[in-house]
Write an enzyme that holds these catalytic residues in place. Structure first.
Site, mmCIF file in Angstrom:
data_model
loop_
_atom_site.group_PDB
_atom_site.id
_atom_site.type_symbol
_atom_site.label_atom_id
_atom_site.label_comp_id
_atom_site.label_asym_id
_atom_site.label_seq_id
_atom_site.Cartn_x
_atom_site.Cartn_y
_atom_site.Cartn_z
ATOM 1 N N ASP A 50 67.999 33.450 36.366
ATOM 2 C CA ASP A 50 67.535 32.804 35.133
ATOM 3 C C ASP A 50 66.929 31.434 35.476
ATOM 4 O O ASP A 50 67.296 30.823 36.481
ATOM 5 C CB ASP A 50 68.742 32.637 34.191
ATOM 6 C CG ASP A 50 68.365 32.120 32.826
ATOM 7 O OD1 ASP A 50 68.252 32.945 31.897
ATOM 8 O OD2 ASP A 50 68.182 30.887 32.670
ATOM 9 N N HIS A 70 67.579 28.710 34.159
ATOM 10 C CA HIS A 70 68.585 27.657 34.047
ATOM 11 C C HIS A 70 69.766 27.923 34.974
ATOM 12 O O HIS A 70 70.180 29.066 35.146
ATOM 13 C CB HIS A 70 69.085 27.570 32.604
ATOM 14 C CG HIS A 70 67.978 27.360 31.615
ATOM 15 N ND1 HIS A 70 67.367 28.404 30.943
ATOM 16 C CD2 HIS A 70 67.357 26.226 31.213
ATOM 17 C CE1 HIS A 70 66.421 27.919 30.149
ATOM 18 N NE2 HIS A 70 66.380 26.607 30.296
ATOM 19 N N ASP A 92 63.329 33.889 31.705
ATOM 20 C CA ASP A 92 62.684 32.659 31.231
ATOM 21 C C ASP A 92 61.984 31.915 32.363
ATOM 22 O O ASP A 92 61.503 30.796 32.183
ATOM 23 C CB ASP A 92 63.665 31.758 30.452
ATOM 24 C CG ASP A 92 65.049 31.686 31.075
ATOM 25 O OD1 ASP A 92 65.220 32.119 32.227
ATOM 26 O OD2 ASP A 92 65.958 31.170 30.388
ATOM 27 N N HIS A 145 76.127 30.313 30.941
ATOM 28 C CA HIS A 145 76.527 28.905 30.762
ATOM 29 C C HIS A 145 77.975 28.764 30.312
ATOM 30 O O HIS A 145 78.500 27.657 30.277
ATOM 31 C CB HIS A 145 75.630 28.210 29.731
ATOM 32 C CG HIS A 145 74.197 28.091 30.138
ATOM 33 N ND1 HIS A 145 73.809 27.454 31.298
ATOM 34 C CD2 HIS A 145 73.052 28.516 29.540
ATOM 35 C CE1 HIS A 145 72.476 27.493 31.391
ATOM 36 N NE2 HIS A 145 71.988 28.134 30.347
#
Ligand code: 6XA
Ligand code: ZN
Length: 347
Positions: free
Chosen positions: A196, A198, A285, A160
């Site tokens: 991931d 996200h 995740d 991120h």
């Protein structure tokens, strides 16, 4: 494959993050790395090697100097205010405010260089973030030196973190640092695949206008899932990078089938790019039991992921990103790497 790891990641231990209006204990904690290391050892994946030190130059290839300077001194300035708790931003220069003038107050700098209030900056954050980059760079050097694959077991995660911002528990973008190191070592085309849950908004932002690094991400639809403001399918790159960014947003709650269908499309894109190296942002995740995500991948699917990545036949650097069901995170990572090694003939 070799695991690059150091215990020193523990110096970064965020206490609280703001989640839905409440201060809650951080999901991203040092124990995550312990679970991964324990699972790798029990699966006999290794050996574990210590990172080398690469200094700041490789970080400056993907991050703005003023952002790195801020990260380096932020804790000192925060504690000079008399604060003893972790630093969290509370004010941001959104549309219409100026971001070209760097404020002198660290409270304002925190907002200038971040996009959420869930990423505590602590006394050990800068050291741990630099260590994470050294771990990624050591793994990259092993692979560039002829190893088929290596795993960077680092935290905090990185995907991120953008050219000049932190967020989502990330400060320095380890995957971007590794991909750039391949380019700087003469690899003409590199691919970064982010699996991931996200969207890897930071990695996308870093490479958005470049054709040498193809960035692909499979993730929860930003219409409902963090980080919300980036990761849509129509973000395909800009300028020279047009056509070199690929997003595969999937509805919250997506099944194994749907996820692997997206992976097959992403792998086809990677083959078409003919990269000399692959960097995998390995977040687990996506696991059905993850406390902050909604995909439904089961433990055996992580073996399948490892096999499909090995089938690309590329020198591969794996970098740990998210994954919070701490007891299972290690097992899921180990399954990906064990299956990759088996399929690559290394076990
Ligand atoms: C909001 C959720 C941050 C998600 C971090 C993550 N605090 N990124 O796992 O991959
Ligand atoms: Zn994640």
């Amino acid at each position: 494959m070799k695991i690059v790891y150091s215990d020193r990641h523990r110096v970064h231990r965020g206490e609280f993050e703001i989640y839905r209006g409440e201060l809650v204990p951080c999901f991203e904690k040092p124990e995550r790395a312990d679970f991964v290391l324990a699972a790798l050892r029990s699966q006999r994946i290794g050996p574990v090697v210590e990172p080398r030190s690469f200094g700041l130059a490789p970080l400056e290839r993907v991050h703005a100097p003023r952002y790195l300077r801020f990260l380096e001194r932020a804790w000192r300035e925060w504690s000079a205010l008399g604060q003893t708790r972790d630093a969290l931003p509370a004010v941001w220069p959104i549309r219409g405010f100026r971001d070209d003038v760097e404020p002198r107050n660290v409270v304002a700098q925190l907002g200038l260089f971040s996009f959420d209030s869930g990423t505590p900056l602590t006394s050990g954050t800068w050291e741990a973030a630099c260590l994470g980059a050294d771990i990624a760079l050591t793994a990259q050097a092993l692979v560039h030196g002829g190893e088929r694959a290596a795993f960077a077991l680092s935290r905090p995660p990185g995907h991120h973190a953008g050219p000049d911002f932190l967020g989502g528990y990330c400060f320095v973008n380890n995957a971007a640092v590794a991909a750039q190191a391949f380019v700087d070592a003469g690899v003409a085309r590199v691919a970064v695949l982010d699996v991931d849950y996200h969207h890897g908004n930071g990695t996308q932002a870093i490479f958005y206008e470049r054709a040498d690094v193809l960035f692909l991400s499979i993730h929860g639809d930003p219409a409902t899932e963090y980080p919300f403001y980036l990761g849509h399918a129509d973000e395909t790159g800009r300028g020279a990078g047009d056509g070199y960014n690929g997003n595969y947003p999937l509805p919250a709650g997506s099944s194994n089938e749907r996820w692997f269908e997206a992976l097959a499309r992403a792998c086809a894109r990677i083959r078409g790019h003919r990269p000399g190296a692959l960097v995998v942002s390995l977040g687990v995740d996506t696991y059905a039991g993850d406390p902050i995500s909604t995909f439904q991948l089961d433990a055996p699917e992580y073996r399948r992921l490892g096999r499909e990545l090995a089938a690309l036949g590329l020198p591969t650097v794996f970098i740990l990103e998210g994954g919070y069901a701490v007891a299972e995170i290690g097992e899921n990572v180990a399954q990906v790497l064990a299956a990759f090694d088996e399929a690559a003939g290394a076990r």
